[in-house]
Design an enzyme around this catalytic site. Structure first.
Site, PDB file in Angstrom:
ATOM      1  N   LYS A   1       6.554  -4.482  14.713  1.00 33.83           N
ATOM      2  CA  LYS A   1       5.564  -3.675  14.152  1.00 33.83           C
ATOM      3  C   LYS A   1       4.041  -4.651  14.871  1.00 33.83           C
ATOM      4  O   LYS A   1       3.841  -5.504  15.126  1.00 33.83           O
ATOM      5  CB  LYS A   1       5.060  -3.447  13.278  1.00 33.83           C
ATOM      6  CG  LYS A   1       4.042  -2.610  12.849  1.00 33.83           C
ATOM      7  CD  LYS A   1       3.923  -1.653  11.277  1.00 33.83           C
ATOM      8  CE  LYS A   1       3.543  -2.889  10.611  1.00 33.83           C
ATOM      9  NZ  LYS A   1       1.865  -2.749  10.670  1.00 33.83           N
TER      10      LYS A   1
ATOM     11  N   ARG B   1       4.682 -10.264   5.416  1.00 37.08           N
ATOM     12  CA  ARG B   1       4.630 -11.669   5.184  1.00 37.08           C
ATOM     13  C   ARG B   1       5.905 -11.947   4.624  1.00 37.08           C
ATOM     14  O   ARG B   1       6.046 -13.333   4.623  1.00 37.08           O
ATOM     15  CB  ARG B   1       3.296 -11.971   4.081  1.00 37.08           C
ATOM     16  CG  ARG B   1       1.964 -11.659   4.454  1.00 37.08           C
ATOM     17  CD  ARG B   1       0.973 -11.137   3.669  1.00 37.08           C
ATOM     18  NE  ARG B   1       1.011  -9.304   3.680  1.00 37.08           N
ATOM     19  CZ  ARG B   1       0.413  -8.977   2.316  1.00 37.08           C
ATOM     20  NH1 ARG B   1      -0.808  -8.823   1.884  1.00 37.08           N
ATOM     21  NH2 ARG B   1       0.500  -7.452   2.621  1.00 37.08           N
TER      22      ARG B   1
ATOM     23  N   THR C   1       0.573   1.811   1.435  1.00 36.73           N
ATOM     24  CA  THR C   1       1.314   1.841   0.291  1.00 36.73           C
ATOM     25  C   THR C   1       0.156   0.683  -0.532  1.00 36.73           C
ATOM     26  O   THR C   1       0.706  -0.244  -1.936  1.00 36.73           O
ATOM     27  CB  THR C   1       2.084   1.170   0.541  1.00 36.73           C
ATOM     28  OG1 THR C   1       1.725   0.025   2.090  1.00 36.73           O
ATOM     29  CG2 THR C   1       4.089   2.122   0.986  1.00 36.73           C
TER      30      THR C   1
ATOM     31  N   ASP D   1       1.332   0.088  15.678  1.00 37.75           N
ATOM     32  CA  ASP D   1       0.195   0.808  14.541  1.00 37.75           C
ATOM     33  C   ASP D   1      -0.772   0.513  14.424  1.00 37.75           C
ATOM     34  O   ASP D   1      -1.847  -0.345  13.266  1.00 37.75           O
ATOM     35  CB  ASP D   1       0.793   0.005  13.236  1.00 37.75           C
ATOM     36  CG  ASP D   1       1.002   0.126  11.791  1.00 37.75           C
ATOM     37  OD1 ASP D   1       0.199   1.283  11.513  1.00 37.75           O
ATOM     38  OD2 ASP D   1       0.807  -0.577  10.715  1.00 37.75           O
TER      39      ASP D   1
ATOM     40  N   LYS E   1      -2.731   3.117  13.672  1.00 42.56           N
ATOM     41  CA  LYS E   1      -2.820   4.512  12.982  1.00 42.56           C
ATOM     42  C   LYS E   1      -4.365   5.337  13.165  1.00 42.56           C
ATOM     43  O   LYS E   1      -5.678   5.301  13.024  1.00 42.56           O
ATOM     44  CB  LYS E   1      -3.402   3.392  10.998  1.00 42.56           C
ATOM     45  CG  LYS E   1      -2.014   2.809  10.591  1.00 42.56           C
ATOM     46  CD  LYS E   1      -3.410   2.616   9.485  1.00 42.56           C
ATOM     47  CE  LYS E   1      -1.849   1.982   8.340  1.00 42.56           C
ATOM     48  NZ  LYS E   1      -1.539   0.306   8.957  1.00 42.56           N
TER      49      LYS E   1
ATOM     50  N   ASP F   1      -8.682  10.032  14.860  1.00 49.55           N
ATOM     51  CA  ASP F   1     -10.315  10.555  15.568  1.00 49.55           C
ATOM     52  C   ASP F   1     -10.310  11.884  15.825  1.00 49.55           C
ATOM     53  O   ASP F   1      -9.044  12.619  15.357  1.00 49.55           O
ATOM     54  CB  ASP F   1     -10.166   9.699  16.780  1.00 49.55           C
ATOM     55  CG  ASP F   1     -11.337   9.700  17.819  1.00 49.55           C
ATOM     56  OD1 ASP F   1     -12.254  10.376  16.992  1.00 49.55           O
ATOM     57  OD2 ASP F   1     -11.720   8.180  17.597  1.00 49.55           O
TER      58      ASP F   1
HETATM   59  O1  C5P Z   1       2.864  -7.805   4.853  1.00 50.30           O
HETATM   60  P1  C5P Z   1       3.817  -6.664   4.600  1.00 50.30           P
HETATM   61  O2  C5P Z   1       4.964  -6.712   4.436  1.00 50.30           O
HETATM   62  O3  C5P Z   1       2.345  -6.365   3.190  1.00 50.30           O
HETATM   63  O4  C5P Z   1       2.814  -5.842   5.614  1.00 50.30           O
HETATM   64  C1  C5P Z   1       3.034  -4.177   5.273  1.00 50.30           C
HETATM   65  C2  C5P Z   1       2.897  -3.330   6.318  1.00 50.30           C
HETATM   66  O5  C5P Z   1       3.448  -2.502   6.743  1.00 50.30           O
HETATM   67  C3  C5P Z   1       0.958  -4.429   7.156  1.00 50.30           C
HETATM   68  O6  C5P Z   1       0.885  -4.227   8.827  1.00 50.30           O
HETATM   69  C4  C5P Z   1       0.582  -3.398   6.455  1.00 50.30           C
HETATM   70  O7  C5P Z   1      -0.099  -2.749   7.550  1.00 50.30           O
HETATM   71  C5  C5P Z   1       1.583  -2.233   7.543  1.00 50.30           C
HETATM   72  N1  C5P Z   1       1.374  -0.285   6.418  1.00 50.30           N
HETATM   73  C6  C5P Z   1       1.380  -0.372   4.563  1.00 50.30           C
HETATM   74  N2  C5P Z   1       0.846   0.443   4.450  1.00 50.30           N
HETATM   75  C7  C5P Z   1       1.238   1.504   4.565  1.00 50.30           C
HETATM   76  C8  C5P Z   1       1.301   1.692   6.269  1.00 50.30           C
HETATM   77  C9  C5P Z   1       1.822   0.465   6.732  1.00 50.30           C
HETATM   78  O8  C5P Z   1       1.596  -1.517   4.355  1.00 50.30           O
HETATM   79  N3  C5P Z   1       0.786   3.044   3.886  1.00 50.30           N
END
Ligand code: C5P
Length: 239
Positions: free
Chosen positions: A32, A214, A123, A59, A61, A64
């Protein structure tokens, strides 16, 4: 199982991202690329992932006016990405334009159609955060309603917490893509995520793909962390 795991390359530079791709491929096939990385190094990282043999989930997002989003989808399709995100809160017309642009672009560039998935509620947000932006409806209801809207307007899927995946699957049917970030293997740090679920439960709840950032990219041994998560996905499928 590898096809179900997407690793979020939330790093700042081309070199850091490329290093992670080199360590994780082919254990991980889909990477991603989000706004942090894309803003710093642009399409070069997409080309590098493709050259390695991987797929890109872009991603950015998009949110617009319909005409602008339509053009952005065309530009992403031209880069050959596998899947991209738009914000469902952009509304019906924006979603419909995004879906139609993906089909037009596939014909124009003679490529496979880029999959368009809609972000429902981040999330990192909970009910209180929703109220803070003026949405009084319960989070779960809001997510379901946005997922239905995305499907109606021709999107291929949505992004939502795995906590809501089961309900979404019920209303959207089997072929709709459900992508779930906010994934934390048991015992991992929560970071800024509020609605977290383990890889195993996410798959059991009906997630098509899980996104992990992460817990893998900041791990001492990213490959070992990946293998552990792939094992959890496999276990979920067994029972
Ligand atoms: O580090 P972590 O596992 O929390 O990363 C989650 C990834 O998913 C991040 O890149 C974040 O931008 C993306 N994301 C999210 N919630 C959403 C859509 C995308 O955490 N609803």
């Amino acid at each position: 199982m590898r096809e179900k795991l997407i690793v979020a390359l939330d790093v700042k530079s081309f070199d850091e991202a490329k290093r992670i791709v080199d360590i994780l491929y082919p254990h991980v096939k889909i990477f991603k690329v989000g706004s942090k990385l894309f803003t710093s190094c642009g399409p070069e990282i997409i080309k590098a992932i493709h050259k390695k043999g991987g797929e890109v989930f872009l991603d950015l997002k998009f949110h617009d006016i319909p005409n602008t989003v339509s053009g952005s989808v065309e530009s992403a399709a031209q880069l050959g990405v596998f899947m991209l995100t738009v914000h469902t809160l952009g509304g019906s017309l924006m979603l419909k334009e995004a879906a139609e642009s993906a089909m037009r672009s596939a014909r124009k560039f003679n490529t496979r159609k880029v999959k368009i998935v809609g972000v429902t509620v981040l999330t990192s947000m909970d009910n209180k955060d929703l109220r803070g932006v003026g949405i009084s409806r319960d989070l779960k209801k809001e997510v379901i309603s946005l997922a239905k809207l995305a499907k109606k307007q021709g999107l291929d899927g949505i992004v939502a917490s795995a906590a809501e995946a089961k309900h979404i699957r019920k209303v959207t049917g089997k072929n709709f893509i459900i992508i779930t970030p906010g994934i934390r293997p048991s015992g991992a740090a929560k970071d800024d995520q509020k609605r977290i679920v383990t890889p195993k439960d996410a798959i059991r709840n009906g997630a098509s793909y899980i996104v992990v950032g992460r817990p893998i990219i900041e791990a001492k041994n990213p490959r070992a962390a990946t293998i552990g998560i792939l094992k959890e996905i496999e276990d979920a499928k067994k029972k």
